[in-house]
Structures are given as structure tokens and as C-alpha cells.
Design a protein around this motif. Structure first.
Motif, PDB file in Angstrom:
ATOM      1  N   GLY A 113      65.994   1.291  44.825  1.00 25.66           N
ATOM      2  CA  GLY A 113      66.867   2.125  44.976  1.00 25.66           C
ATOM      3  C   GLY A 113      68.116   2.335  44.389  1.00 25.66           C
ATOM      4  N   ILE A 114      67.971   1.740  43.280  1.00 25.17           N
ATOM      5  CA  ILE A 114      69.048   2.198  42.338  1.00 25.17           C
ATOM      6  C   ILE A 114      68.910   3.117  41.470  1.00 25.17           C
ATOM      7  N   ALA A 115      69.541   4.093  41.720  1.00 22.41           N
ATOM      8  CA  ALA A 115      69.125   5.340  40.771  1.00 22.41           C
ATOM      9  C   ALA A 115      70.327   6.343  40.301  1.00 22.41           C
ATOM     10  N   MET A 161      56.114  -1.360  35.079  1.00 16.85           N
ATOM     11  CA  MET A 161      55.430  -0.427  35.718  1.00 16.85           C
ATOM     12  C   MET A 161      54.052  -0.255  35.314  1.00 16.85           C
ATOM     13  N   SER A 162      52.990  -0.406  36.126  1.00 14.07           N
ATOM     14  CA  SER A 162      51.707  -0.308  35.715  1.00 14.07           C
ATOM     15  C   SER A 162      51.437   1.199  35.123  1.00 14.07           C
ATOM     16  N   TRP A 163      50.774   0.932  34.017  1.00 15.26           N
ATOM     17  CA  TRP A 163      50.471   2.271  33.136  1.00 15.26           C
ATOM     18  C   TRP A 163      51.514   3.027  32.572  1.00 15.26           C
ATOM     19  N   GLU A 179      62.230   0.105  47.037  1.00 16.93           N
ATOM     20  CA  GLU A 179      61.673   0.348  45.742  1.00 16.93           C
ATOM     21  C   GLU A 179      60.471   1.403  45.616  1.00 16.93           C
ATOM     22  N   GLY A 180      60.182   1.634  44.425  1.00 16.18           N
ATOM     23  CA  GLY A 180      58.764   2.344  44.159  1.00 16.18           C
ATOM     24  C   GLY A 180      57.831   1.289  43.820  1.00 16.18           C
ATOM     25  N   GLY A 181      56.602   1.702  43.672  1.00 23.28           N
ATOM     26  CA  GLY A 181      55.484   0.812  43.403  1.00 23.28           C
ATOM     27  C   GLY A 181      54.914   0.022  44.515  1.00 23.28           C
ATOM     28  N   VAL A 216      65.677  -1.529  37.363  1.00 24.08           N
ATOM     29  CA  VAL A 216      65.371   0.150  37.945  1.00 24.08           C
ATOM     30  C   VAL A 216      64.021   0.621  37.220  1.00 24.08           C
ATOM     31  N   GLY A 217      63.335   1.037  38.142  1.00 22.11           N
ATOM     32  CA  GLY A 217      62.129   1.967  38.002  1.00 22.11           C
ATOM     33  C   GLY A 217      62.183   3.390  38.037  1.00 22.11           C
ATOM     34  N   THR A 218      62.280   3.692  39.340  1.00 25.38           N
ATOM     35  CA  THR A 218      62.197   5.174  39.650  1.00 25.38           C
ATOM     36  C   THR A 218      63.081   6.012  38.665  1.00 25.38           C
TER      37      THR A 218
HETATM   38  C1  LIG Z   1      55.356   3.913  39.441  1.00 17.14           C
HETATM   39  C2  LIG Z   1      55.611   2.452  39.439  1.00 17.14           C
HETATM   40  C3  LIG Z   1      54.976   1.584  39.114  1.00 17.14           C
HETATM   41  C4  LIG Z   1      55.189   0.049  39.267  1.00 17.14           C
HETATM   42  N1  LIG Z   1      54.280  -0.700  38.795  1.00 17.14           N
HETATM   43  C5  LIG Z   1      54.685  -2.163  38.761  1.00 17.14           C
HETATM   44  C6  LIG Z   1      53.947  -3.180  38.322  1.00 17.14           C
HETATM   45  O1  LIG Z   1      52.777  -2.989  37.970  1.00 17.14           O
HETATM   46  N2  LIG Z   1      54.335  -4.357  38.516  1.00 17.14           N
HETATM   47  C7  LIG Z   1      55.817  -4.862  38.970  1.00 17.14           C
HETATM   48  O2  LIG Z   1      56.082  -5.895  38.903  1.00 17.14           O
HETATM   49  N3  LIG Z   1      56.323  -3.871  39.457  1.00 17.14           N
HETATM   50  C8  LIG Z   1      56.074  -2.500  39.499  1.00 17.14           C
HETATM   51  N4  LIG Z   1      56.603  -1.387  40.007  1.00 17.14           N
HETATM   52  C9  LIG Z   1      58.058  -1.703  40.514  1.00 17.14           C
HETATM   53  C10 LIG Z   1      59.265  -2.010  39.696  1.00 17.14           C
HETATM   54  O3  LIG Z   1      58.913  -2.648  38.677  1.00 17.14           O
HETATM   55  C11 LIG Z   1      60.683  -2.143  40.192  1.00 17.14           C
HETATM   56  O4  LIG Z   1      60.612  -3.162  40.976  1.00 17.14           O
HETATM   57  C12 LIG Z   1      60.841  -0.752  41.212  1.00 17.14           C
HETATM   58  O5  LIG Z   1      60.647   0.200  40.454  1.00 17.14           O
HETATM   59  C13 LIG Z   1      62.503  -0.946  41.472  1.00 17.14           C
HETATM   60  O6  LIG Z   1      62.769  -0.207  42.456  1.00 17.14           O
HETATM   61  P1  LIG Z   1      63.101   1.597  41.932  1.00 17.14           P
HETATM   62  O7  LIG Z   1      61.909   2.277  41.871  1.00 17.14           O
HETATM   63  O8  LIG Z   1      63.859   2.173  43.346  1.00 17.14           O
HETATM   64  O9  LIG Z   1      64.194   1.644  40.802  1.00 17.14           O
HETATM   65  C14 LIG Z   1      56.450  -0.271  39.836  1.00 17.14           C
HETATM   66  C15 LIG Z   1      57.303   0.710  40.203  1.00 17.14           C
HETATM   67  C16 LIG Z   1      57.071   2.070  40.084  1.00 17.14           C
HETATM   68  C17 LIG Z   1      57.821   3.445  40.203  1.00 17.14           C
END
Ligand SMILES: Cc1cc2nc3c(=O)[nH]c(=O)nc-3n(C[C@H](O)[C@H](O)[C@H](O)COP(=O)(O)O)c2cc1C
Length: 337
Positions: free
Chosen positions: A194-196, A19-21, A163-165, A214-216
Motif C-alpha cells: 500500500g505504499i504508493a 514481481m514475477s515476470w 499489497e499486490g501479488g 514498493v511494487g504497485t
Molecule cells: C504484479 C505483482 C507481482 C508480484 N510477484 C511477486 C513475486 O513473484 N515474488 C514476490 O516475492 N513478491 C511478488 N509481489 C509482491 C511485491 O514484491 C511486493 O511485496 C508488493 O508489491 C508490495 O506491495 P504494493 O504492491 O502495495 O507496493 C508481486 C506484486 C505485484 C504487484
């Protein structure tokens, strides 16, 4: 043994999304110490950009070393492939990854027609140095996955529109993208999007994923560097609070902020190309994410999360999130694959 764990040298089939930053040594080490794979994302541990590629790479070196002080377990670094010739920033970070002997990389590839698979500039040095490759394309497809498999990647991450991002430019949900890719390739696949909670994690495994990405959900953890007011906002929000807007080459979602209102105004009043242009300027790349999510400025930034935001309301330690999401997983569970 689970093939994702085997390939990456981890104990649990859980990968933290780049996740960026929004990653730093503490957060990434917490995921790796919990048995999953932590990933240092773009601008890991930073609060401002530098235009200098060498300084960008040296900052990543410092974050890698800090992470190593906090965990002995494997972790990864993100390399952004742009699908043609990879940027000088990425190539400098690649040098650091090799010098610092980072065991795994997350390759954030494009997947657009004519730009399938891993960039050649990255592939050769990564293979020569025996660095494991997890590949997540912005635009996942059967064609892209087949090229990535042929190139010798270890894990492919299929990303659904939940997903987020930066969202995939094709609107294919997580439940559709996973079986589609699973039927086409043999290397292990993780599902992102969407896996949360434990239900969505189980669903991914039952559909044939061998790991969850997983990101969010991880934004609301003690170790995540997101600003405290934003963690609170995310914890009390749901998917119906999200609005979606276009920014080239795709879409983003955000929870309510003043900047989001302006992005939505463009979305409603301009045509596609005009919206791309106007929103690109307003967003300032991922700058708006830094301002919104790291600094907690809900006037001038945005808050990017996925649809899984409805499924949790607690801020917890990373380890508890990893264990909760995997609490229904066992290798003998019924799979449709
Ligand atoms: C705030 C945020 C920033 C993200 N930035 C990047 C990024 O810089 N590079 C990247 O490959 N994916 C990025 N993603 C996507 C995540 O790596 C991941 O694929 C995603 O969060 C998975 O889906 P979920 O948010 O539903 O769990 C970002 C996601 C979020 C929520």
C-alpha cells in the motif's frame, strides 16, 4: 546513516518489490541507479517458462549480466524458499548468484508454522559468500521474524494485506503488521503493502520502518515491462475496482478482466477447497499474470495490484517515483517505535 542503506550499500531506503515476470535488467537498473535497490524477480526478462532448471538459471545469469551493464550500483536476485527443501530451480539460481557475485538476495520465504525462517539449504552458502539477505515471508509473523533475525538476515520485510501479488494468508493490514513486528526484532524492517505516494511512505517511516518496499506504484513507470494498455488501466483505476479471490494458499486481487470474472464465479459458487482447486487451474500459476500484465491480454490474464492503486494516476520515470515517495523522508522525522 539509515540502517537499511548501510546494510545493503544503497543511498536511499527504497526497495523495489520482486514481481514475477514483471522485472528485467532495464527496470531493475533504473531503480538501483535512482539510489534504491532493484530486484530481479522470478522469470526476470522472460516471456515464457522453461521446464529446465539449468536453462532457468542461465537465463537469470544473462539478466544479471545485462543489469551489470546498465548499473554499477547494488541490485538483488530473488530466491524462492519453499519452507522445506528448496526447489532445484532455486538451488541452480543460487549457484549463479554466487558465481556472478550478486551482492544481495531477496529471500521469498514461506513463514508458515513449521516452515519459519530461511531454508537451511540457502542460509549456509549465502553466509559463506557474505551475500546480504533481505527476507520477505508470504506469511509474516513475530515468530517468523524472530527466527529470521536469529539466522542473521540483514533486513526483514513486513508485508501488509494491502499489497499486490500473492496476498498474505492472514488478513493483517500494513498499519498493524509493521508495529507488531517492529516491537519483536532489532534488525531493520521495511514495510510492503500500500505504499504508493509520499503520505503512505511517510506513514511507514513514522511507524518505525527503515525502508519502503514498493511494487504497485512502480508498475506505472516508463522502464517497467508491463504492457502499455495495462499501465493505462492501472493509472486510471482505484482500489474499489479490485476484486479478491482465493488461490491456494492465499488470496489475489485483480482489476477487471474476463479471467477475473471466471475466478470470481468460483469464489462465489464453490467452497474454499473447491475454489482453491478450480482457481489454481484457471490461473496457471503466475501464467495468468504474464498473459494479463506483460502481454496486455485482458481476456485471458489478470492484473494484480495492491490497494495503493488509488493513490497515483501518472506513468513516470522510475527515478521520479523514487524521489517523490521519499520527498518527505528525513532521518530526524518523529517515529513511534
Ligand atoms: C504484479 C505483482 C507481482 C508480484 N510477484 C511477486 C513475486 O513473484 N515474488 C514476490 O516475492 N513478491 C511478488 N509481489 C509482491 C511485491 O514484491 C511486493 O511485496 C508488493 O508489491 C508490495 O506491495 P504494493 O504492491 O502495495 O507496493 C508481486 C506484486 C505485484 C504487484
Amino acid at each position: 546513516m539509515n540502517r537499511v542503506c548501510e546494510a545493503l550499500g544503497i543511498e536511499k531506503p527504497f526497495i523495489q518489490g520482486a514481481m514475477s515476470w514483471i522485472t528485467n535488467a532495464e527496470f531493475v537498473a533504473a531503480v538501483s541507479n535512482a539510489g534504491g535497490l532493484g530486484i530481479l524477480g522470478p522469470n526476470a526478462g522472460q516471456t515464457e517458462l522453461t521446464p529446465d532448471p539449468v536453462e532457468t538459471a542461465e537465463r537469470m545469469r544473462r539478466e544479471i549480466r545485462k543489469t551489470r551493464e546498465m548499473t554499477e550500483k547494488p541490485f538483488a536476485v530473488t530466491l524462492i524458499g519453499n519452507g522445506n527443501s528448496t526447489s532445484v530451480f532455486t538451488m541452480k539460481i543460487l549457484d549463479v548468484v554466487i558465481e556472478e557475485k550478486v551482492p544481495v538476495v531477496l529471500i521469498n520465504s514461506y513463514g508458515f508454522p513449521g516452515m519459519l525462517g530461511i531454508d537451511k539449504d540457502l542460509l549456509k552458502p549465502l553466509k559463506e559468500n557474505k551475500i546480504k539477505m533481505v527476507v520477505r515471508s508470504i506469511l509474516p509473523s513475530v515468530e517468523d521474524a524472530k527466527v529470521v533475525e536469529e539466522q542473521g538476515a540483514d533486513v526483514y520485510v513486513a508485508t501488509g494485506f494491502d499489497e499486490g501479488g500473492t496476498l498474505p494468508p492472514r488478513i493483517i493490514g500494513s498499519f498493524s503488521i509493521l508495529p507488531m513486528i517492529k516491537d519483536a526484532i532489532h534488525i531493520p524492517i521495511c514495510l510492503a503493502g500500500g505504499i504508493a505516494d509520499v503520505r503512505t511512505a511517510n506513514a511507514a517511516f513514522v511507524l518505525g520502518a527503515e525502508g519502503i518496499y514498493v511494487g504497485t506504484r512502480l508498475l506505472c513507470t516508463d522502464e517497467c515491462p508491463v504492457a502499455p494498455n495495462v499501465k493505462e488501466l492501472i493509472a486510471r483505476s482505484g482500489a474499489t475496482d479490485l476484486e479478491i479471490f482465493r488461490v491456494a494458499p492465499s488470496y489475489y486481487r485483480s482489476l477487471p478482466t474476463k479471467l477475473r470474472d471466471k475466478l470470481m464465479e468460483n469464489e462465489h459458487s464453490l467452497n474454499r477447497d473447491q475454489t482453491y482447486e478450480a482457481n489454481k487451474k484457471l490461473m496457471g500459476g503466475t501464467g495468468g499474470m504474464r498473459i494479463g500484465m506483460l502481454e496486455g491480454d485482458l481476456e485471458n490474464g489478470y492484473v494484480s495490484v495492491g490497494n495503493g492503486v488509488s493513490l497515483f494516476d501518472k506513468i513516470m520515470p522510475v527515478k521520479d517515483v523514487v524521489d517523490e515517495l521519499l520527498s518527505g523522508y528525513n532521518e530526524g522525522m518523529i517515529k513511534f517505535s
